[in-house]
Write an enzyme that holds these catalytic residues in place. Structure first.
Site, mmCIF file in Angstrom:
data_model
loop_
_atom_site.group_PDB
_atom_site.id
_atom_site.type_symbol
_atom_site.label_atom_id
_atom_site.label_comp_id
_atom_site.label_asym_id
_atom_site.label_seq_id
_atom_site.Cartn_x
_atom_site.Cartn_y
_atom_site.Cartn_z
ATOM 1 N N ASP A 93 62.709 84.109 52.984
ATOM 2 C CA ASP A 93 63.551 83.673 52.288
ATOM 3 C C ASP A 93 62.875 82.640 51.159
ATOM 4 O O ASP A 93 62.222 81.787 51.512
ATOM 5 C CB ASP A 93 64.681 82.959 52.880
ATOM 6 N N HIS A 94 63.200 82.978 50.009
ATOM 7 C CA HIS A 94 62.433 81.829 48.993
ATOM 8 C C HIS A 94 61.115 81.798 49.063
ATOM 9 O O HIS A 94 60.422 80.708 49.136
ATOM 10 C CB HIS A 94 63.173 80.400 48.884
ATOM 11 N N ASP A 115 60.492 84.099 44.868
ATOM 12 C CA ASP A 115 61.253 83.276 44.039
ATOM 13 C C ASP A 115 60.433 82.691 42.654
ATOM 14 O O ASP A 115 60.087 81.439 43.000
ATOM 15 C CB ASP A 115 61.677 82.210 44.829
ATOM 16 N N GLY A 233 73.155 81.392 48.214
ATOM 17 C CA GLY A 233 74.233 80.183 48.175
ATOM 18 C C GLY A 233 75.561 80.486 48.423
ATOM 19 O O GLY A 233 76.319 80.075 47.583
ATOM 20 N N ASN A 275 73.466 85.767 51.306
ATOM 21 C CA ASN A 275 72.597 84.833 51.984
ATOM 22 C C ASN A 275 73.630 83.491 52.474
ATOM 23 O O ASN A 275 74.217 83.080 51.787
ATOM 24 C CB ASN A 275 71.742 84.224 51.149
ATOM 25 N N ASP A 277 73.248 80.105 55.299
ATOM 26 C CA ASP A 277 72.586 79.378 56.071
ATOM 27 C C ASP A 277 73.630 78.095 56.450
ATOM 28 O O ASP A 277 73.362 77.839 57.496
ATOM 29 C CB ASP A 277 71.245 78.881 55.348
HETATM 30 P P1 13P Z 1 73.964 78.588 51.574
HETATM 31 O O1 13P Z 1 73.204 77.207 51.645
HETATM 32 O O2 13P Z 1 75.198 78.737 50.780
HETATM 33 O O3 13P Z 1 74.370 78.881 53.184
HETATM 34 O O4 13P Z 1 72.827 79.425 51.045
HETATM 35 C C1 13P Z 1 71.670 80.027 51.760
HETATM 36 C C2 13P Z 1 70.565 80.773 50.963
HETATM 37 O O5 13P Z 1 70.822 81.128 49.901
HETATM 38 C C3 13P Z 1 69.627 80.976 51.769
HETATM 39 O O6 13P Z 1 68.730 81.581 50.618
HETATM 40 O O1 G3H Z 2 67.869 78.682 50.427
HETATM 41 C C1 G3H Z 2 67.416 77.672 51.377
HETATM 42 C C2 G3H Z 2 67.824 77.771 52.809
HETATM 43 O O2 G3H Z 2 69.081 77.452 53.187
HETATM 44 C C3 G3H Z 2 66.711 77.238 53.410
HETATM 45 O O3 G3H Z 2 66.632 75.914 53.659
HETATM 46 O O4 G3H Z 2 64.308 74.876 53.522
HETATM 47 O O5 G3H Z 2 66.082 73.699 54.805
HETATM 48 O O6 G3H Z 2 65.429 75.779 55.759
HETATM 49 P P1 G3H Z 2 65.732 75.221 54.590
HETATM 50 ZN ZN ZN Z 3 68.753 80.887 48.733
#
Ligand code: 13P
Ligand code: G3H
Ligand code: ZN
Length: 330
Positions: A93-94, A115, A233, A275, A277
């Site tokens: 992710d990212h 990203d 998000g 996504n 989180d």
């Molecule tokens: P949220 O913060 O809305 O859960 O988004 C997570 C996300 O986009 C991880 O890449």
């Molecule tokens: O997009 C971001 C995710 O929510 C990851 O967050 O770097 O705190 O694990 P983190």
């Molecule tokens: Zn994200």
């Protein structure tokens, strides 16, 4: 070098093709520890849903790449043991650089996000293309991003969101060769997605955020018919968890997410990966706070992480069944 194929994982290609055609979205849930992973796998096996396990840079720093890779291998074996084989993707992710993406590809990830959305357009294209060339040589799929989400993208802080410009998407996808595209249409990361002044209040005083820019999404779909689109998000920030956290001593203010109705609508479109989180963090924290408040003498982590894991499972099942529509698609 470990290929994801040795770990029992798949890339996103077939999964996305089916999701776009079927009008549903694959859940992309972040995990950092065993309980989160167990609950994701239990929920997705029970609802027969394909799943993307997401690992952020923060998760890598917290949990260690070797451990995460072996946890994903364990997750695929665990799913089979639970009685139903579901397709599982291990996704970065990212990803912030070519080196990070390469390291993940070499360590068993079946999908990576590069990203480059905060770079000037041409730099984003060049970086994304470089990652795609390496990834595709290893049968790994790549997610790129155009447009910047408001909020915090790992180390990258975006003060204001910049919506994806539909005029750029064809050029970006054809020049880079990405397999999916993350777009910015009004979602943002974290539990405070909107300022109160951006929202209206309903009769119960709950903040109602402005709607997502479905007009931009439609324009993108018209330009790239059938191409997999990703929404970051996308936590809905369930108010029951916000309330529980506050009731049991936590401090959260103005926590607003994306209404489920909007995510339901997006899932039916070309959006095929959603996504989530923050919702996992909220559910887990709420249940740990409640359990410890009600059992102040408890000091066995299994006794408060266990109920948190059960609550997480319930929440993920509900999302698969009632929001993303991924239940029954594995
Ligand atoms: P949220 O913060 O809305 O859960 O988004 C997570 C996300 O986009 C991880 O890449
Ligand atoms: O997009 C971001 C995710 O929510 C990851 O967050 O770097 O705190 O694990 P983190
Ligand atoms: Zn994200």
């Amino acid at each position: 070098m470990t290929s994801y194929k040795e770990l029992g994982l798949v890339n996103t290609k077939e999964m996305f093709a089916k999701a776009v055609k079927g009008g549903y979205a694959i859940p992309a849930y972040n995990f950092n520890n065993m309980e989160q992973l167990q609950s994701i796998i239990q929920a997705c096996v029970e609802t027969k849903s394909p799943v993307i396990l997401q690992v952020s840079k923060g998760a890598r720093d917290y949990a260690n790449l070797n451990l995460l890779r072996n946890m994903a291998k364990g997750a695929s074996e665990y799913a089979k043991e639970l009685g139903y084989e579901i397709p599982i993707v291990l996704h970065l992710d990212h990803g912030d650089s070519f080196e990070t993406c390469k390291e993940c590809i070499d360590n068993g990830f079946s999908s990576v996000m590069i990203d480059g959305s905060h770079f000037p357009y041409d730099e984003n294209v060049a970086l994304t293309k470089k990652v795609v060339e390496y990834a595709h040589a290893h049968d790994v799929t790549v997610e790129g991003e155009l447009g910047v989400l408001a909020g915090i993208e790992d180390d990258v802080v975006a003060e204001h969101s910049t919506y994806t410009q539909p005029d750029e998407v064809i050029d970006f996808v054809s020049k880079t060769g990405v397999d999916s595209l993350a777009i910015s249409i009004g979602t943002s990361h974290g539990a405070n997605k909107f300022k109160p002044e951006q929202c209206t209040r309903n009769a119960d005083g709950i903040l109602i955020p402005p709607p997502l820019r479905f007009d931009i999404l439609e324009e993108i779909e018209t330009k790239l018919p059938g191409f997999p689109i990703v929404l970051h998000g996308s936590s809905s920030v369930p108010q029951k968890y916000v309330k529980m956290i506050i009731e049991f001593g936590g401090k959260l203010k103005d926590s607003v997410g994306i209404p489920e109705e909007q995510l339901r609508l997006a899932s039916k479109s070309a959006v095929c990966k959603i996504n989530i989180d923050s919702d996992g963090r909220l559910a887990m924290t709420a249940m740990i706070r409640k359990t410890l408040a009600e059992n102040p003498g408890e000091f066995d982590p299994r006794k408060y992480l266990g109920p948190a894991r059960a609550e997480l499972k319930k929440m993920y099942m509900d999302k698969n069944i009632n929001v993303l529509g991924s239940a029954g698609k594995a």
